[in-house]
Design a protein around this motif. Structure first.
Motif, mmCIF file in Angstrom:
data_model
loop_
_atom_site.group_PDB
_atom_site.id
_atom_site.type_symbol
_atom_site.label_atom_id
_atom_site.label_comp_id
_atom_site.label_asym_id
_atom_site.label_seq_id
_atom_site.Cartn_x
_atom_site.Cartn_y
_atom_site.Cartn_z
ATOM 1 N N GLY A 173 0.329 19.207 2.682
ATOM 2 C CA GLY A 173 -0.188 18.685 4.076
ATOM 3 C C GLY A 173 -0.231 19.719 4.957
ATOM 4 N N VAL A 174 -0.285 19.417 6.305
ATOM 5 C CA VAL A 174 -0.464 20.567 7.317
ATOM 6 C C VAL A 174 0.900 20.804 8.028
ATOM 7 N N SER A 175 1.094 21.921 7.792
ATOM 8 C CA SER A 175 2.522 22.709 8.463
ATOM 9 C C SER A 175 2.446 24.137 8.783
ATOM 10 N N ALA A 176 3.392 24.671 9.166
ATOM 11 C CA ALA A 176 3.426 26.030 9.329
ATOM 12 C C ALA A 176 3.335 26.727 8.178
ATOM 13 N N LEU A 177 4.124 26.516 6.989
ATOM 14 C CA LEU A 177 4.118 27.252 5.941
ATOM 15 C C LEU A 177 3.751 26.238 4.671
ATOM 16 N N ALA A 178 3.245 27.044 3.671
ATOM 17 C CA ALA A 178 3.019 26.424 2.257
ATOM 18 C C ALA A 178 3.636 27.513 1.372
ATOM 19 N N HIS A 194 -0.399 29.937 5.178
ATOM 20 C CA HIS A 194 -0.358 28.955 6.027
ATOM 21 C C HIS A 194 -0.503 27.524 5.554
ATOM 22 N N GLY A 195 0.084 26.577 6.187
ATOM 23 C CA GLY A 195 0.190 25.261 5.595
ATOM 24 C C GLY A 195 -1.064 24.410 5.889
ATOM 25 N N SER A 196 -2.157 24.826 4.960
ATOM 26 C CA SER A 196 -3.344 24.168 5.184
ATOM 27 C C SER A 196 -3.959 23.837 4.039
ATOM 28 N N PRO A 197 -4.170 22.446 3.585
ATOM 29 C CA PRO A 197 -4.848 22.326 2.448
ATOM 30 C C PRO A 197 -5.914 22.877 1.904
ATOM 31 N N ILE A 198 -6.756 23.229 2.994
ATOM 32 C CA ILE A 198 -8.024 24.013 2.467
ATOM 33 C C ILE A 198 -7.454 25.493 1.871
ATOM 34 N N ILE A 199 -6.512 25.938 2.607
ATOM 35 C CA ILE A 199 -6.018 27.336 2.289
ATOM 36 C C ILE A 199 -5.617 27.147 0.953
ATOM 37 N N ALA A 257 9.695 24.736 8.296
ATOM 38 C CA ALA A 257 8.435 25.135 8.262
ATOM 39 C C ALA A 257 7.380 24.522 7.451
ATOM 40 N N LYS A 292 6.143 25.978 13.417
ATOM 41 C CA LYS A 292 4.704 26.752 13.495
ATOM 42 C C LYS A 292 5.030 27.428 14.698
#
Lengths: 461, 461
Positions: A23-28, A95-100, B19, B461
């Motif tokens: 999901g979308v978040s600060a970190l993954a 960074h917590g981005s599905p694309i990344i 996070a 974030k």
């Protein structure tokens, strides 16, 4: 399905998976484990040479495919055996981005890793001797714990729980088993290396320990899986209204716990640290014509399976005779129940007087009257002590079944001894007990067993 | 709302937040930042003394409140200024369980941390000079990126983007501004420290750079926010069917990207790395009686706002005259459009022949015929180059607005100079330009501005 002692790790490949929630978040965090995990991470990393870094250190840099920088990341390096899996391991905090996440995992796959299967990290940790099977199973219980009691019970088991004691008792039993088998080598000579009295004492000692564990499952099961609860009563007694009142009140509390959103908490209430799981009794509502008989039958079946019944009476619509009749039927089920007099605001005083001094809780679900008293009664029905650090509690059905099977097979050993059977039959009975015991901690496993356990884990665990 | 240069960090408190995404998973990361973050983590940690550890090291241990162990964790220690926020920072990697996350955060709050506000980690990073405001904003764009182009554009901006150049040009302008203001001190003496020709040349140089940035917003906006697209046409032309075909086909692809589930991708399609956002034109469907006029009016309004119209003709129900009429109305809107002949399988051959050599794409939405050709046409309408590393692209509306305002105010400076206004008015015009420029990179901020930017970030974030 041949049983085997767990093999040394022969996985030479490196696995990769997202370890945090998508999901979308600060970190993954993307996790790699395997011999080449640091090498593979290095192929995608612009920064210090990860291969030259010490274990348990963190390095800032970028994930890049040479042409494009995907993200700026922190990379944590773990060197075998000092990692969760006891293998070389890397954690990439991006960074917590599905694309990344997708792009980084794609790149690592291209560079030699393969996607981890569900539970594969924990499975490797088990295969590499990081912990035993019962502890590995506790990892899954821990992340799925819905109450603090369930968390503590899982944590205790992950920390060792009954594993050490089971292993020790099994060692002692193995000792006797080998002595008995040694006797067999001497054939006709009638030697007795395994003193029968000592063997009997050991078995009784093991059984008494097993007994404690087996008995703990009643509590353990409630703590892990909750109390199956049925709200029953005649049509229009207010069952749905009560369910909604109970759920909504507690839902508000549950939602303060950030994100306790599991697949479905549709019919679940956490009260005093215990989960109450409401079983749908649609049957009670479908009482028309011939269907009626089937519906009532089904509902009665569900009521029998429940651990607790909240039985509702519509006080505005009933009379003493009917109440008496319903109570009698309820008692026949042999399941703990609470008698709930609903619509107390609309009841006539004859009814109310006739129920005085009876163990009814009088509520109005619609008006939300007396719901607290009902909740206290519900909680009183379940005698659960708060789980403390170090408490040993069996919460896992598989463990319970194996403990029970071990207990029974040990009883057969005792009986065989009393019957004076020959050494070879005795040895066979003991081996059966050793097998069941060994499966609990995973000293004996089969591929099917491991597959069955770890496939239920989430990917990345 | 007085503008001020951004103050040195006066936050002495330590903030904490989850996070990673909330939920059940292998891992979750809880983040602490602030002067006392290592000290506070230590109060809840059983293991090595974290205060004695080097920066960028990881330590295994347990989070405990003294009586109960909440979880076994890995703790990462970052020492100021070598952290994301440039403050002391700690990351606690625990098991991904909502109960555990809640208990650990509760304990850290009890031990002296406070819950972070949305975007507060990034805000602190900005206030501590880790990066400028435009870069900080890119962090949010990065995690919300839905396409790889959007990710790359955000990453480029996070890495610096136009910030350095803007800052450099602003410095030069400040130099001139101070010379002009110095002239004012000499009052009547008619000195000219700031050479007017040099100032003019600088302003033209700045404007030409701004022009490039401003023009890049057309592309940047499409990359970040997608192409607003309307599917229009007469009732029953097959608009919903086409929308579903397009969405479902692409949804299948989207779902391969793990977890691209944002709040609503209901009417969104990613095609060739570009997001197409479908605008609901319910109005077109509600064409009854007097309402008709309003509905058509609304739809026309939405069509005007779109960047692309897919206009559908029901080939089984129309004729050349009607088509001509609809085309003429369509052209009046001045918005790029694609003419889609639907139900080609049911069209008579007179219609088909009359449309030969015309720029129609013939499809059957119901039969899913020729959808690929339509998609290629859609993609051809949007001229987006793949964003490469280092490309400078304005994607943020705030930046675009400030760049435009700077450009306009610099034009006023030029005009003032041509008009020969006095130094004090000239200085005022230049200060206005400096203000707008400074707001982009955050060299000038207001509390409102920061509040407005960071409150849109997620917590953690």
């Amino acid at each position: 399905m041949s049983p085997k002692a767990h093999a040394p790790n022969n996985h030479d490949d490196t696995i990769v998976a997202l370890a945090t929630v998508q999901g979308v978040s600060a970190l993954a965090v993307i996790r790699l484990s395997g011999k080449d995990s640091i090498k593979i991470a290095q192929t995608a990393f612009a920064g210090k040479n990860l291969l030259e870094q010490q274990s348990h250190t963190i390095h800032f840099g970028a994930i890049t495919d040479g042409e494009r920088t995907i993200d700026d990341v922190l990379v944590s390096v773990f060197k075998e055996p000092n990692s969760f899996t006891h293998e070389n391991a890397v954690e990439i905090s991006c960074h917590g981005s599905p694309i990344i996440i997708k792009e980084i995992i794609k790149l690592l796959l291209k560079n030699g890793a393969r996607l981890a299967q569900p539970g594969e990290f924990t499975k490797r940790a088990f295969l590499n001797g990081r912990f035993d099977l019962a502890q590995a199973e506790a990892v899954a219980d821990l992340i799925h714990a819905e109450t603090d009691n369930a968390r503590q019970a899982a944590h205790n088991q992950m920390r060792g729980g009954f594993s050490q004691e089971i292993k020790r008792l099994r060692e002692e039993l193995i000792h006797f088993a080998s002595l008995v088998e040694l006797e067999l080598d001497f054939g006709e000579e009638d030697v007795e290396f395994a003193k029968r009295d000592d063997l009997k004492n050991l078995i009784l000692k093991i059984q008494s320990y097993l007994q404690v564990l087996i008995q703990s499952f009643d509590q353990g099961n409630v703590i892990k899986n909750g109390v199956p609860t049925v709200i029953a009563g005649k049509p229009n007694a207010g069952k749905s209204t009560l369910l909604n009142v109970l759920l909504n009140e507690e839902r508000a509390i549950v939602s303060h716990i950030p994100g306790t959103t599991r697949d479905s908490i549709e019919d679940e209430m956490i009260l005093g640290g215990i989960t109450f799981r409401f079983i749908d009794t649609a049957g009670l509502r479908d009482t028309q014509d011939e269907i009626e008989a089937i519906g009532v039958g089904r509902t009665r079946e569900k009521m029998k399976q429940a651990s607790l019944i909240l039985y509702m009476f519509d006080l505005s619509q009933t009379n003493s005779t009917e109440i008496k009749q319903e109570e009698d039927e309820l008692k026949l089920l042999g399941v703990p129940f609470i008698k709930v007099g609903n619509k107390v605001d609309k009841a006539n005083r004859f009814i109310l007087r006739s129920l005085e001094n009876q163990d009814f809780v009088m509520i109005s679900a619609a008006q939300k009257t007396n719901i607290e008293e009902l909740k206290n009664l519900i909680l009183n029905q379940v005698h659960i002590n708060t789980v403390k650090q170090g408490d040993v509690l069996v919460t896992n059905l598989r463990h319970y079944q194996n403990l029970t099977m071990t207990f029974d097979s040990l009883s057969r050993v005792l009986k065989s001894m009393d019957d004076g059977v020959t050494g070879d039959f005795l040895a066979m009975d003991i081996r059966q007990s050793l097998h069941y015991l060994g499966e609990i901690t995973g000293e004996i496993t089969t591929d099917d067993l491991l597959e069955n356990i770890f496939s239920k884990f989430c990917i990345g665990k």
